[in-house]
Design a protein around this motif. Structure first.
Motif, PDB file in Angstrom:
ATOM      1  N   LYS A 199       0.818  -1.213   0.000  1.00 38.62           N
ATOM      2  CA  LYS A 199       0.000   0.000   0.000  1.00 38.62           C
ATOM      3  C   LYS A 199       0.848   1.259   0.000  1.00 38.62           C
ATOM      4  N   ASN A 200       1.970   1.226   0.769  1.00 32.05           N
ATOM      5  CA  ASN A 200       2.792   2.431   0.926  1.00 32.05           C
ATOM      6  C   ASN A 200       3.972   2.509  -0.031  1.00 32.05           C
ATOM      7  N   GLY A 201       4.168   1.457  -0.842  1.00 31.43           N
ATOM      8  CA  GLY A 201       5.239   1.486  -1.825  1.00 31.43           C
ATOM      9  C   GLY A 201       6.636   1.334  -1.243  1.00 31.43           C
ATOM     10  N   TRP A 202       6.768   0.655  -0.085  1.00 27.57           N
ATOM     11  CA  TRP A 202       8.092   0.453   0.485  1.00 27.57           C
ATOM     12  C   TRP A 202       8.856  -0.601  -0.306  1.00 27.57           C
ATOM     13  N   LEU A 203      10.173  -0.494  -0.293  1.00 31.49           N
ATOM     14  CA  LEU A 203      11.004  -1.593  -0.748  1.00 31.49           C
ATOM     15  C   LEU A 203      11.178  -2.543   0.430  1.00 31.49           C
ATOM     16  N   VAL A 204      10.982  -3.831   0.193  1.00 30.55           N
ATOM     17  CA  VAL A 204      11.204  -4.854   1.211  1.00 30.55           C
ATOM     18  C   VAL A 204      12.579  -5.464   0.968  1.00 30.55           C
ATOM     19  N   ILE A 205      13.413  -5.445   1.985  1.00 31.88           N
ATOM     20  CA  ILE A 205      14.734  -6.072   1.906  1.00 31.88           C
ATOM     21  C   ILE A 205      14.672  -7.328   2.761  1.00 31.88           C
ATOM     22  N   SER A 206      14.644  -8.475   2.105  1.00 31.73           N
ATOM     23  CA  SER A 206      14.472  -9.750   2.794  1.00 31.73           C
ATOM     24  C   SER A 206      15.820 -10.456   2.890  1.00 31.73           C
ATOM     25  N   ASP A 207      16.381 -10.484   4.084  1.00 27.64           N
ATOM     26  CA  ASP A 207      17.664 -11.132   4.332  1.00 27.64           C
ATOM     27  C   ASP A 207      17.398 -12.595   4.669  1.00 27.64           C
ATOM     28  N   ASP A 208      17.615 -13.458   3.672  1.00 27.03           N
ATOM     29  CA  ASP A 208      17.266 -14.875   3.792  1.00 27.03           C
ATOM     30  C   ASP A 208      18.488 -15.765   4.013  1.00 27.03           C
ATOM     31  N   MET A 209      19.545 -15.215   4.576  1.00 30.73           N
ATOM     32  CA  MET A 209      20.812 -15.939   4.675  1.00 30.73           C
ATOM     33  C   MET A 209      20.693 -17.265   5.414  1.00 30.73           C
ATOM     34  N   TYR A 210      19.738 -17.367   6.336  1.00 35.31           N
ATOM     35  CA  TYR A 210      19.626 -18.590   7.149  1.00 35.31           C
ATOM     36  C   TYR A 210      18.441 -19.461   6.745  1.00 35.31           C
ATOM     37  N   GLU A 211      17.888 -19.240   5.564  1.00 34.70           N
ATOM     38  CA  GLU A 211      16.640 -19.928   5.215  1.00 34.70           C
ATOM     39  C   GLU A 211      16.790 -21.448   5.154  1.00 34.70           C
ATOM     40  N   GLU A 212      17.985 -21.951   4.883  1.00 35.34           N
ATOM     41  CA  GLU A 212      18.169 -23.403   4.789  1.00 35.34           C
ATOM     42  C   GLU A 212      18.520 -24.035   6.131  1.00 35.34           C
ATOM     43  N   LEU A 213      18.676 -23.214   7.148  1.00 33.59           N
ATOM     44  CA  LEU A 213      19.016 -23.735   8.478  1.00 33.59           C
ATOM     45  C   LEU A 213      17.838 -23.487   9.411  1.00 33.59           C
ATOM     46  N   THR A 214      16.807 -24.316   9.264  1.00 35.19           N
ATOM     47  CA  THR A 214      15.600 -24.193  10.073  1.00 35.19           C
ATOM     48  C   THR A 214      15.295 -25.515  10.752  1.00 35.19           C
ATOM     49  N   TYR A 215      14.458 -25.455  11.792  1.00 37.01           N
ATOM     50  CA  TYR A 215      14.190 -26.630  12.607  1.00 37.01           C
ATOM     51  C   TYR A 215      12.695 -26.935  12.670  1.00 37.01           C
ATOM     52  N   THR A 216      11.997 -26.599  11.601  1.00 36.24           N
ATOM     53  CA  THR A 216      10.567 -26.899  11.498  1.00 36.24           C
ATOM     54  C   THR A 216      10.366 -27.945  10.404  1.00 36.24           C
ATOM     55  N   ASP A 217       9.233 -28.607  10.444  1.00 39.38           N
ATOM     56  CA  ASP A 217       8.943 -29.667   9.474  1.00 39.38           C
ATOM     57  C   ASP A 217       8.352 -29.130   8.175  1.00 39.38           C
ATOM     58  N   VAL A 218       8.006 -27.861   8.172  1.00 38.91           N
ATOM     59  CA  VAL A 218       7.406 -27.265   6.983  1.00 38.91           C
ATOM     60  C   VAL A 218       8.236 -26.058   6.547  1.00 38.91           C
ATOM     61  N   ARG A 219       8.020 -25.657   5.308  1.00 39.05           N
ATOM     62  CA  ARG A 219       8.732 -24.493   4.809  1.00 39.05           C
ATOM     63  C   ARG A 219       8.311 -23.262   5.600  1.00 39.05           C
ATOM     64  N   ILE A 220       9.301 -22.463   5.997  1.00 34.83           N
ATOM     65  CA  ILE A 220       8.988 -21.286   6.807  1.00 34.83           C
ATOM     66  C   ILE A 220       8.287 -20.231   5.947  1.00 34.83           C
ATOM     67  N   PRO A 221       7.466 -19.383   6.561  1.00 31.46           N
ATOM     68  CA  PRO A 221       6.780 -18.330   5.801  1.00 31.46           C
ATOM     69  C   PRO A 221       7.759 -17.334   5.192  1.00 31.46           C
ATOM     70  N   HIS A 222       7.360 -16.755   4.083  1.00 34.08           N
ATOM     71  CA  HIS A 222       8.148 -15.714   3.420  1.00 34.08           C
ATOM     72  C   HIS A 222       7.187 -14.643   2.930  1.00 34.08           C
ATOM     73  N   ILE A 223       7.636 -13.408   2.924  1.00 38.71           N
ATOM     74  CA  ILE A 223       6.733 -12.323   2.560  1.00 38.71           C
ATOM     75  C   ILE A 223       6.267 -12.423   1.104  1.00 38.71           C
ATOM     76  N   LEU A 224       7.079 -13.012   0.223  1.00 41.01           N
ATOM     77  CA  LEU A 224       6.655 -13.149  -1.173  1.00 41.01           C
ATOM     78  C   LEU A 224       5.639 -14.264  -1.357  1.00 41.01           C
ATOM     79  N   HIS A 225       5.594 -15.200  -0.410  1.00 40.26           N
ATOM     80  CA  HIS A 225       4.510 -16.186  -0.433  1.00 40.26           C
ATOM     81  C   HIS A 225       3.255 -15.592   0.197  1.00 40.26           C
ATOM     82  N   ALA A 226       3.464 -14.705   1.165  1.00 40.07           N
ATOM     83  CA  ALA A 226       2.325 -14.053   1.807  1.00 40.07           C
ATOM     84  C   ALA A 226       1.603 -13.134   0.818  1.00 40.07           C
ATOM     85  N   ASP A 227       2.371 -12.462  -0.042  1.00 34.97           N
ATOM     86  CA  ASP A 227       1.775 -11.556  -1.026  1.00 34.97           C
ATOM     87  C   ASP A 227       2.692 -11.465  -2.243  1.00 34.97           C
ATOM     88  N   PRO A 228       2.451 -12.289  -3.269  1.00 29.61           N
ATOM     89  CA  PRO A 228       3.307 -12.306  -4.463  1.00 29.61           C
ATOM     90  C   PRO A 228       3.367 -10.968  -5.200  1.00 29.61           C
TER      91      PRO A 228
END
Length: 402
Positions: A199-228
């Motif tokens: 809505k406000n036209g912000w740039l989103v800077i998503s630092d995903d450096m640790y995305e492959e080091l998670t301890y959940t059984d499902v893929r973690i949420p990401h803002i681009l999945h929340a709103d493509p």
């Protein structure tokens, strides 16, 4: 000696050195002097870089890949990065939308340099990675710190975030899994933030450096999945430093809107030019070769994480949120502030970290460096033997405080 009237640039004077590197240097100095220091301060995996990656780097040298490459990186690596995000997330990018840089930190620096003008504000949830605010300041922007609550497992609170938004807000930084907390932002929170950003036209800077080091059984949420819809106003920062134990190879990347990446390439062309060519070919082998290594890291970290959290939570007065990703624990030690031992008063996280280093020979990073003075960061990217011994020393040192 510099001339008497010589004055350093204001931008340098407002930025402190990296506290994580400073603690690591002090710990190494003590160790070099003969002290038995247990170092929990540095964020890098304790496993060596995979053999096939090292061999690719050596082969690149033997094949003569020791010269300049395109500023944005070799096209083969940029294409491999596009293939990875397509396979992992079903996001479609072209190689020209990718910049390969000298580590993820360098990529983030380029982003801020490319997008910020004096007075622009960047929303930074805290606890934050130590370099975000200084990078914003060095680009002429203003970091706006948005506190996250330990009671909410350090998740984003859109209502709290809204209270820090102004007409000058230009961007928001998201780091999930987080350094230092290991927290993962929830789908609900990211969806609300995505709506605000769009809505406000912000740039989103998503630092995903640790995305492959998670301890959940499902893929973690990401803002681009929340709103493509945010794809055209989101820049993703990532790399091979953590997932393939390649911190010293210095290869990261940014991927996002063409206009932003082109601006970043102009900046990179006048600063570092291209990242080291052999390192690029090593990173290419990491992305295109066997993919078991990140899983091996996770398997090694799971029991360490469990032991660390249980041991910390067993200490009177200490609380610790269980991390869902990365390889850090971020316990709250504020119950010990105001206490002392041998004349040393614990006034906050800096003095507690200094006390633990001097008295227990345990190197940590004070939470003040992350915008959260009640806490101390420990890395569990070290052996279980070191973790067990470190916790024993910490318990003794804390018990001595009166």
């Amino acid at each position: 000696m510099l001339p008497e009237k010589f004055v350093l640039a204001d931008r340098v004077l407002q930025v402190a050195p990296s506290p994580t590197l400073a603690v690591n240097a002090k710990a190494k100095a003590l160790k070099a002097a003969g002290a038995d220091v247990l170092n929990f301060s540095v964020g890098e995996p304790d496993m060596p870089t995979p053999v096939h990656v090292c061999e690719a780097g050596k082969r690149a040298i033997d094949q003569g890949h020791t010269r300049y490459t395109p500023v944005a990186g070799i096209v083969e690596l940029r294409a491999a990065i596009c293939a990875k995000v397509k396979a992992d997330h079903d996001w479609a990018y072209e190689p020209d939308q990718v910049q390969v840089c000298c580590g993820g930190k360098h990529g983030l620096y380029n982003i801020f340099q490319a997008i910020l003008n004096p007075g622009d504000e960047v929303l930074i949830p805290a606890p934050y990675w130590v370099s975000y605010p200084p990078m914003v300041q060095l680009a002429g922007g203003t970091p706006v710190i948005v506190p996250l609550a330990e009671a909410n497992n350090f998740d984003l609170d859109p209502e709290v975030l809204a209270g820090y938004v102004t007409a000058k807000t230009k961007a928001i930084v998201l780091n999930s899994p987080s350094n230092p907390t290991g927290a993962v932002f929830s789908q609900k929170a990211l969806a609300a933030v995505a709506q605000m950003a769009y809505k406000n036209g912000w740039l989103v800077i998503s630092d995903d450096m640790y995305e492959e080091l998670t301890y959940t059984d499902v893929r973690i949420p990401h803002i681009l999945h929340a709103d493509p819809r945010l794809k055209e106003q989101t820049v993703i920062s990532n790399g091979v430093s953590k997932s393939f134990a390649m911190t010293g190879w210095r290869i990261g990347w940014s991927i996002g809107p063409m206009e932003v990446i082109r601006a970043m390439n102009r900046i990179q062309s006048q600063s570092t030019s291209n990242p080291a060519a052999p390192s690029q070919y090593a990173a290419l082998a990491a992305l295109q070769g066997p993919q078991e290594f990140p899983g091996r890291l996770r398997e090694a970290f799971i029991p360490r994480r469990a032991f660390f959290v249980d041991a910390l939570q067993s200490i009177p007065g200490v609380t610790c949120v269980t991390p869902k990703g990365a390889f850090y624990v971020f316990p709250n030690f504020s119950a010990y502030y105001g206490k002392s031992c041998n004349g040393q008063v614990i006034e906050g996280s800096v003095s507690l970290a200094d006390y633990l280093l001097s008295e227990a020979k345990v190197a940590t990073v004070p939470g003040a460096a992350f915008g959260a003075d009640a806490f101390i960061r420990f890395s569990f990217a070290t052996s279980m033997e070191v973790i067990v011994k470190g916790m024993e020393r910490i318990k003794i040192a804390l018990a001595a405080l009166q």
